[in-house]
Design a protein around this motif. Structure first.
Motif, mmCIF file in Angstrom:
data_model
loop_
_atom_site.group_PDB
_atom_site.id
_atom_site.type_symbol
_atom_site.label_atom_id
_atom_site.label_comp_id
_atom_site.label_asym_id
_atom_site.label_seq_id
_atom_site.Cartn_x
_atom_site.Cartn_y
_atom_site.Cartn_z
ATOM 1 N N GLN A 250 0.821 -1.219 0.000
ATOM 2 C CA GLN A 250 0.000 0.000 0.000
ATOM 3 C C GLN A 250 0.850 1.263 0.000
ATOM 4 N N GLU B 172 2.217 4.374 -7.869
ATOM 5 C CA GLU B 172 1.800 3.678 -9.087
ATOM 6 C C GLU B 172 2.995 3.207 -9.920
ATOM 7 N N GLN C 195 4.590 0.193 -8.249
ATOM 8 C CA GLN C 195 3.746 -0.994 -8.433
ATOM 9 C C GLN C 195 3.953 -1.594 -9.819
ATOM 10 N N ASN D 50 -1.789 -8.176 -6.615
ATOM 11 C CA ASN D 50 -2.947 -7.453 -7.152
ATOM 12 C C ASN D 50 -4.093 -7.385 -6.160
ATOM 13 N N TYR D 51 -4.326 -8.471 -5.426
ATOM 14 C CA TYR D 51 -5.382 -8.446 -4.400
ATOM 15 C C TYR D 51 -5.107 -7.342 -3.377
ATOM 16 N N ARG E 215 -3.039 -4.644 -3.510
ATOM 17 C CA ARG E 215 -3.013 -3.252 -3.997
ATOM 18 C C ARG E 215 -4.406 -2.737 -4.320
ATOM 19 N N LYS E 216 -5.365 -3.672 -4.522
ATOM 20 C CA LYS E 216 -6.757 -3.276 -4.756
ATOM 21 C C LYS E 216 -7.572 -3.242 -3.467
ATOM 22 N N LYS F 108 -8.128 -5.743 -1.341
ATOM 23 C CA LYS F 108 -8.821 -7.004 -1.016
ATOM 24 C C LYS F 108 -7.881 -7.857 -0.175
ATOM 25 N N HIS G 270 -13.482 3.891 1.954
ATOM 26 C CA HIS G 270 -12.741 3.123 2.963
ATOM 27 C C HIS G 270 -13.289 3.373 4.368
#
Length: 490
Positions: free
Chosen positions: A8, A12, A15, A38-39, A41-42, A44, A358
């Motif tokens: 986090q 960009e 990443q 990917n999970y 950074r999104k 999840k 959030h």
């Protein structure tokens, strides 16, 4: 999991580089590390082992996290040495190269490269690296033909004294930060001066740009926690005068200089020195920027310019400034919601509030507690304006449960007073113009001569006062601002 905050924290560009690295180094079509990356950074982050392996698999997942963390560290470290590197890395590269050249007995090239490292380190006041430079020079003193051993020893000794001064400053920062963390309500200026006296540090003589930035940051953070920027104004101005005396170093210390400008622009705004604040923001905006600094500069200039416009009777210009920017950050969006409340357009403010996806816990980690509290207060005001009765009472209960004790411990009595006034007004609207409520209102925010009301809290005061006196909220805010500026007792 430490992997979550690590991912986090990546911007960009970082990443993208991590993904490219993983794609290049993965074997046999294994993409679990990419799936995990990917999970996270999104956002999840729940039951990731089941999502990736199709069933609970803690051990395999733990190993996967460790491998991914090592990959990310490798990319971040490699990235720091590529492209436009920092001054420290440039110096270290020359220093290490010179040592290799000495070992290979390429003495003229080694001396030349070592001198380059010394020049860079002096230019950017990198005393710890200079210590290593002089250590190398003394080690290979027989090859330093243009300087006597006595002169070399004197230079090394002089640098060691500068290094020790910087080391004492680092000790001071640690002591000041610990002191403020243990007692956030103490006088930060007094704490800094006592610590400097204890460690025999003279501000004017030893403070580098980095030191000045760190001190101003601590002062500003303490003022923010205490909601009192007036207490630090004189000392912050003294530090800023030292910065201005070092004007010839600006280009070499752009990163720290830009942050100092931003900090001072905020301090001037919070102490109602609007012209000074806008002047610094203009300097900040016109400064030739390294791309790595442009993002924070843009957000700070848009935010602080908009706030200055709001409090100088230019609300429409503030809204235009916020709507036209390409940045859409939580700070900017919340400020735009405030503008719509002052414009008496609660539906527009509500649309913005609903965009905050959030949790409060997430925003507290990303920004801070006070920002989360203000977001909740603004949300409460919007709900009242839109007459969403059930949601209003639900929000009251939630607010006291989550923040009541923490606000008391932080000494934020005015926020608690505000919520009590709002509840009294909302519970008994028929008594909203009673003398009792008016008296409570007038004595809640502006009666403490030792602690002037924070300029951002005046907006909340103006809103509840506009309800009690049935006046336009923005006009009440401007009148209140004039009153607090003219009255020396606040």
């Amino acid at each position: 999991m430490s992997i979550v905050p690590l991912i986090q924290a990546l911007n960009e560009e970082e990443q993208h580089k991590v993904l490219k690295f993983l794609q290049q180094h993965n074997q046999r079509g294994d993409v679990k590390n990419i799936q995990l990356f990917n999970y996270i950074r999104k956002g999840k982050t729940e039951k990731l082992d089941e999502k990736i392996y199709g069933k609970p698999s803690k051990n395999a997942f733990y190993a996967l996290c460790n491998r991914l963390q090592e990959n990310i560290i490798e990319v971040v470290a490699a990235n720091s040495f590529s492209g436009k590197t920092s001054e420290e890395i440039r110096c270290l590269k020359c220093l290490l190269a010179s040592r290799i050249f000495f070992e290979k007995q390429l003495y003229p090239l080694a001396v030349k490269t070592l001198q380059r490292s010394e020049n860079l380190a002096k230019e950017f006041e990198l005393y710890s690296i200079l210590n290593e430079v002089y250590h190398t020079k003394i080690q290979y003193a027989q090859h330093q033909k243009n300087k006597s051993l006595t002169a070399l020893f004197e230079e090394a000794k002089h640098n060691l004294e500068a290094f020790q001064n910087e080391f004492r400053l680092n000790m001071a920062y640690a002591e000041i930060e610990t002191g403020l963390r243990q007692n956030p309500l103490q006088n930060s200026k007094d704490l800094i001066e006592k610590t400097f006296f204890k460690l025999q540090i003279q501000a004017e003589e030893t403070l580098t740009y980095k030191s000045l930035f760190q001190l101003l940051s601590m002062l500003s953070e303490a003022a923010k926690q205490q909601s009192d920027y007036f207490k630090i104004l004189n000392y912050a101005s003294k530090l800023f005068n030292i910065v201005k005396k070092k004007a010839h170093f600006v280009e070499k210390h752009e990163y720290y200089y830009l942050h100092i400008l931003s900090l001072m622009a905020n301090i001037y705004f919070r102490t109602k020195r609007f012209e000074d604040s806008l002047s610094l923001l203009e300097d900040l905006q016109n400064k030739s920027l390294d791309p790595k600094n442009s993002s924070f500069v843009m957000e700070d200039t848009v935010l602080l310019t908009s706030l200055n416009l709001i409090y100088t009777n230019q609300l429409d210009a503030a809204i235009t400034n916020l709507e036209q920017t390409s940045l859409k950050t939580p700070n900017l969006n919340l400020t735009l919601a405030v503008c719509f409340i002052l414009q008496e357009e609660p539906q527009k403010a509500y649309a913005i509030i609903k965009e905050f996806q959030h949790s409060d816990h997430w925003y507290e980690k990303k920004i801070d507690l006070l920002w989360v509290i203000k977001k909740n207060l603004i949300h409460l005001i919007v709900l009242i304006e839109l007459e969403k009765v059930d949601l209003v009472y639900q929000h009251f209960q939630s607010f006291y449960k989550r923040f009541g004790t923490r606000l008391k411990n932080a000494g934020e009595e005015r926020i608690l007073q505000f919520t009590k006034l709002v509840k009294a007004y909302y519970d008994h609207p028929e008594e909203s113009n009673s003398e009792k409520l008016k008296h409570q209102l007038e004595t809640s925010f502006l009666s403490d001569p030792e602690k002037p009301a924070d300029i951002l809290m005046l907006g909340f005061y103006a809103w509840i006062k506009s309800k009690v006196y049935q006046e336009e909220v923005y006009q009440v805010l401007l009148k209140t601002l004039d009153f607090t500026s003219q009255n020396k007792s606040v």
